[in-house]
Design a protein around this motif. Structure first.
Motif, mmCIF file in Angstrom:
data_model
loop_
_atom_site.group_PDB
_atom_site.id
_atom_site.type_symbol
_atom_site.label_atom_id
_atom_site.label_comp_id
_atom_site.label_asym_id
_atom_site.label_seq_id
_atom_site.Cartn_x
_atom_site.Cartn_y
_atom_site.Cartn_z
ATOM 1 N N ARG A 37 -90.930 -30.599 42.682
ATOM 2 C CA ARG A 37 -91.072 -30.975 41.259
ATOM 3 C C ARG A 37 -91.763 -32.265 40.873
ATOM 4 O O ARG A 37 -91.304 -33.299 41.510
ATOM 5 N N ILE A 38 -92.881 -32.394 40.310
ATOM 6 C CA ILE A 38 -93.512 -33.704 39.982
ATOM 7 C C ILE A 38 -93.686 -33.884 38.358
ATOM 8 O O ILE A 38 -94.024 -33.155 37.817
ATOM 9 N N VAL A 39 -92.872 -34.874 37.970
ATOM 10 C CA VAL A 39 -93.064 -35.290 36.649
ATOM 11 C C VAL A 39 -93.607 -36.454 36.342
ATOM 12 O O VAL A 39 -93.395 -37.597 36.685
ATOM 13 N N GLY A 40 -94.850 -36.275 35.491
ATOM 14 C CA GLY A 40 -95.691 -37.577 35.187
ATOM 15 C C GLY A 40 -95.236 -38.194 34.115
ATOM 16 O O GLY A 40 -95.258 -37.362 32.953
ATOM 17 N N LEU A 41 -94.967 -39.586 33.872
ATOM 18 C CA LEU A 41 -94.786 -39.978 32.580
ATOM 19 C C LEU A 41 -95.539 -41.320 32.324
ATOM 20 O O LEU A 41 -96.061 -42.020 33.060
ATOM 21 N N ALA A 42 -96.173 -41.152 31.005
ATOM 22 C CA ALA A 42 -97.112 -42.342 30.505
ATOM 23 C C ALA A 42 -97.216 -42.161 29.064
ATOM 24 O O ALA A 42 -96.685 -41.243 28.323
ATOM 25 N N ARG A 43 -97.879 -43.139 28.656
ATOM 26 C CA ARG A 43 -98.039 -43.300 27.187
ATOM 27 C C ARG A 43 -99.294 -42.371 26.569
ATOM 28 O O ARG A 43 -99.252 -42.114 25.529
ATOM 29 N N ASP A 44 -100.118 -41.973 27.340
ATOM 30 C CA ASP A 44 -101.055 -40.970 26.974
ATOM 31 C C ASP A 44 -100.755 -39.689 26.241
ATOM 32 O O ASP A 44 -99.659 -39.272 26.467
ATOM 33 N N ALA A 45 -101.384 -39.407 25.173
ATOM 34 C CA ALA A 45 -101.113 -38.450 24.324
ATOM 35 C C ALA A 45 -101.657 -37.095 24.789
ATOM 36 O O ALA A 45 -102.286 -36.364 24.302
ATOM 37 N N TRP A 46 -101.245 -36.740 26.018
ATOM 38 C CA TRP A 46 -101.594 -35.606 26.724
ATOM 39 C C TRP A 46 -100.249 -34.503 26.707
ATOM 40 O O TRP A 46 -98.923 -34.878 26.500
ATOM 41 N N ASP A 47 -100.454 -33.474 26.915
ATOM 42 C CA ASP A 47 -99.509 -32.342 27.367
ATOM 43 C C ASP A 47 -99.469 -32.250 28.970
ATOM 44 O O ASP A 47 -100.623 -32.588 29.537
ATOM 45 N N THR A 48 -98.855 -31.121 29.419
ATOM 46 C CA THR A 48 -98.933 -30.774 30.585
ATOM 47 C C THR A 48 -100.367 -30.233 31.007
ATOM 48 O O THR A 48 -100.961 -30.464 32.132
ATOM 49 N N ASP A 49 -100.920 -29.213 30.306
ATOM 50 C CA ASP A 49 -102.054 -28.671 30.598
ATOM 51 C C ASP A 49 -103.274 -29.806 30.696
ATOM 52 O O ASP A 49 -104.157 -29.804 31.372
ATOM 53 N N ALA A 50 -103.384 -30.831 29.986
ATOM 54 C CA ALA A 50 -104.258 -31.589 29.806
ATOM 55 C C ALA A 50 -104.088 -32.743 30.999
ATOM 56 O O ALA A 50 -105.254 -33.059 31.536
ATOM 57 N N GLN A 82 -95.232 -37.444 27.770
ATOM 58 C CA GLN A 82 -95.561 -38.737 26.858
ATOM 59 C C GLN A 82 -94.385 -39.434 26.779
ATOM 60 O O GLN A 82 -93.468 -39.338 25.966
ATOM 61 N N VAL A 83 -94.298 -40.752 27.530
ATOM 62 C CA VAL A 83 -93.132 -41.403 27.475
ATOM 63 C C VAL A 83 -93.583 -43.002 27.461
ATOM 64 O O VAL A 83 -94.455 -43.280 28.435
ATOM 65 N N ASP A 84 -93.139 -44.007 26.677
ATOM 66 C CA ASP A 84 -93.250 -45.198 27.170
ATOM 67 C C ASP A 84 -92.206 -45.795 28.096
ATOM 68 O O ASP A 84 -91.100 -45.879 27.910
ATOM 69 N N VAL A 85 -92.808 -46.081 29.253
ATOM 70 C CA VAL A 85 -91.975 -46.211 30.527
ATOM 71 C C VAL A 85 -91.147 -47.538 30.261
ATOM 72 O O VAL A 85 -90.178 -47.753 31.243
ATOM 73 N N THR A 86 -91.307 -48.355 29.406
ATOM 74 C CA THR A 86 -90.612 -49.758 29.239
ATOM 75 C C THR A 86 -89.561 -49.431 28.067
ATOM 76 O O THR A 86 -88.681 -50.226 27.819
ATOM 77 N N ASP A 87 -89.302 -48.270 27.305
ATOM 78 C CA ASP A 87 -88.630 -47.924 26.422
ATOM 79 C C ASP A 87 -87.384 -47.289 26.839
ATOM 80 O O ASP A 87 -87.455 -46.125 27.352
ATOM 81 N N ARG A 88 -86.269 -47.869 26.815
ATOM 82 C CA ARG A 88 -85.002 -47.530 27.403
ATOM 83 C C ARG A 88 -84.458 -45.948 26.863
ATOM 84 O O ARG A 88 -84.199 -45.060 27.611
ATOM 85 N N ARG A 89 -84.765 -45.724 25.675
ATOM 86 C CA ARG A 89 -84.221 -44.563 24.998
ATOM 87 C C ARG A 89 -85.113 -43.334 25.557
ATOM 88 O O ARG A 89 -84.810 -42.343 25.707
ATOM 89 N N GLN A 90 -86.440 -43.496 25.493
ATOM 90 C CA GLN A 90 -87.470 -42.637 25.996
ATOM 91 C C GLN A 90 -87.252 -42.250 27.201
ATOM 92 O O GLN A 90 -87.329 -41.005 27.677
ATOM 93 N N GLY A 123 -80.962 -45.780 32.061
ATOM 94 C CA GLY A 123 -81.245 -44.099 31.827
ATOM 95 C C GLY A 123 -80.280 -43.416 32.951
ATOM 96 O O GLY A 123 -80.040 -42.177 32.963
ATOM 97 N N ARG A 124 -79.660 -44.341 33.964
ATOM 98 C CA ARG A 124 -78.930 -43.775 34.766
ATOM 99 C C ARG A 124 -79.351 -42.694 35.722
ATOM 100 O O ARG A 124 -79.085 -41.571 35.501
ATOM 101 N N LEU A 125 -80.093 -43.189 36.640
ATOM 102 C CA LEU A 125 -80.586 -42.191 37.565
ATOM 103 C C LEU A 125 -79.454 -41.626 38.405
ATOM 104 O O LEU A 125 -78.362 -42.063 38.591
ATOM 105 N N PRO A 126 -79.862 -40.250 38.702
ATOM 106 C CA PRO A 126 -78.669 -39.616 39.567
ATOM 107 C C PRO A 126 -78.484 -40.330 40.694
ATOM 108 O O PRO A 126 -79.279 -40.896 41.349
ATOM 109 N N LYS A 127 -77.002 -40.245 41.259
ATOM 110 C CA LYS A 127 -76.785 -41.005 42.469
ATOM 111 C C LYS A 127 -77.447 -40.803 43.793
ATOM 112 O O LYS A 127 -77.897 -39.336 43.747
#
Length: 465
Positions: A37-50, A82-90, A123-127
């Motif tokens: 599984r590969i999960v990309g996180l960034a601020r760009d207003a994309w969805d998975t298809d884009a 779409q995530v602001d990687v510096t935002d703790r909640r997101q 965000g507490r990454l899994p151990k």
């Protein structure tokens, strides 16, 4: 093996040019789990298809050795958020549906490392998860120490991978095999027999296309502080008892700790910096560096750097190590050259002086050579120079694939340890300070030249190069 990769800053160049092709290569080699599984996180207003379409366009330029089926497989594993990687909640929300240990890869500018690490910790990454940072690890010694303190507060050191992709190159790893499996060289590998060592990474490549990044970094930080000091450590290290993570990283740190911190006078005598001006490389006309997009001439960023260091220990006392790198030069030259001392007595007389032997380890293409003296054909008292050459094994996985596999398997051998990163900054810190104060002039050299002419007269602690 971990089976989930989170890429922070996934819309950037690093992901499409290096990480995704590396994952495709690993899949093609049967080195990834069947369900990855590969999960990309960034601020760009994309969805998975884009996101997949973006990656597909970029990966179409990947080396032909990567099969289309492998590229398609990794794209099918990929999703985007779409995530602001510096935002703790997101970031916490993005981690919410992941229960198993994962790899969090920070494909980010160094300025974002701190807030991204803090967001991940909140965000507490899994151990058992792993954190990956690309070089540079800070911008100076103080920032590297601050980053390490943050990492120590949030992650166990064995879970932190500081990657320098040079260490994933097969040609660089060949240095270990050459050094420690050939008895004929180890007795000569010291100050008694070696006059100087040169580690050179010259490029015809200009800063075009990445000048906005490069202008805030420069040749000293971009190449010498990390890549070339890694090569120095591998050349200069003591023999290993066994090839394991602790042994290799301990021996590298030992060498870096022994490198002398230069005084201001030594920086002025033994370092050189330059910047390319207008010129031509082949048929291409090259603009001056200061005309590249994103460059601020007031920063006085160097595109050429040359430093001479000494290792103050029993093995290397008095042997100068010259480290050099430059952009927009007349040829690509990526080589380690070991210059041996001349013979102590000239049996052939003054009319036939033999040149000292030179061992060369070429890093791209990978090849090893040894220059030796022999009798000239038909001449008993005349000498000739011959070069013994052989290619080195360069098969296997490319650098990024090799390092990614190590991360997924939890193997730290080729990762930079916290103290190792700080020692590298300790070495270059006085050079950075003197250059910032303009104690060393910023020379100009034409693009397509061999670099500043002054580089050929660098003082090697009392010896001319």
């Amino acid at each position: 093996m971990l089976d989930t990769l989170l890429i922070f800053g996934a819309s950037g160049d690093l992901t499409s040019r290096y990480l995704m092709p590396a994952l495709a290569r690993l899949h093609q080699a049967g080195q990834l789990p069947a369900r990855f599984r590969i999960v990309g996180l960034a601020r760009d207003a994309w969805d998975t298809d884009a996101f997949r379409r973006h990656l597909e366009q970029q990966m179409a330029q990947a080396p032909p050795a990567i099969l289309a089926s492998a590229r398609a497989a990794v794209l099918a594993w990929t999703e985007y958020r779409q995530v602001d990687v510096t935002d703790r909640r997101q970031v916490a929300e993005a981690l919410g549906g992941i229960a198993n240990p994962l790899v969090a890869y920070l494909a980010l500018p160094p300025a974002l490392f701190k807030p991204a690490v803090e967001a991940l910790a909140a965000g507490r990454l899994p151990k058992g998860s792993k954190l990956v940072l690309e070089k540079p690890f800070g911008t100076d010694l103080a920032s590297a120490q601050e980053l390490n303190r943050l990492l120590h507060d949030t992650f166990p050191e064995p879970d932190v991978f500081r990657l320098d992709h040079f260490l994933g190159k097969q040609t660089v790893q060949n240095i270990l095999g050459f050094r420690f499996t050939n008895r004929i060289f180890e007795p000569l590998w010291n100050t008694q027999h070696i006059e100087r060592v040169e580690i050179i990474w010259d490029e015809t490549l200009t800063a075009a296309g990445r000048a906005s990044f490069y202008d805030g970094t420069g040749a000293l930080r971009d190449m010498i502080q990390n890549h070339l000091l890694q090569l120095l450590a591998l050349i200069g290290m003591e023999p290993l008892q066994s090839l394991n993570e602790r042994q290799l990283r301990d021996r590298k740190v030992d060498v870096l700790r022994a490198v002398r911190r230069l005084s201001p006078d030594e920086v002025a005598r033994c370092t050189l910096r330059g910047r390319y001006g207008r010129g031509a490389i082949g048929e291409r006309e090259i603009l001056p560096y200061i005309k590249e997009g994103g460059v601020d001439p007031a920063r006085r960023t160097e595109t050429f750097a040359q430093v001479v260091l000494v290792i103050d220990n029993w093995r290397w006392a008095g042997v100068p190590f010259l480290l050099r790198t430059g952009k927009a030069l007349n040829r690509d030259r990526r080589v380690i050259a070991i210059h041996f001392k001349p013979v102590p007595h000239l049996a052939f007389g003054q009319q036939s002086q033999p040149q000292p032997n030179v061992l060369t380890i070429e890093l791209d293409p990978d090849r090893i050579g040894l220059a030796i003296n022999v009798n000239a054909p038909g001449e008993l008292f005349a000498l000739d120079r011959v070069e013994l050459e052989s290619p080195c094994g360069s098969g296997g996985l490319p650098a990024y694939a090799r390092l990614l596999l190590d991360v997924l398997q939890g193997d730290l051998t080729l990762s930079i340890r916290d103290d190792e990163a700080e020692e590298s900054w300790r070495i270059v810190e006085p050079i950075l300070e003197s250059w910032a104060e303009d104690r060393v002039p910023l020379l100009e050299y034409p693009a397509g030249s061999a670099g500043p002419p002054e580089a050929e007269q660098t003082v090697l602690f009392g010896k001319a190069s």
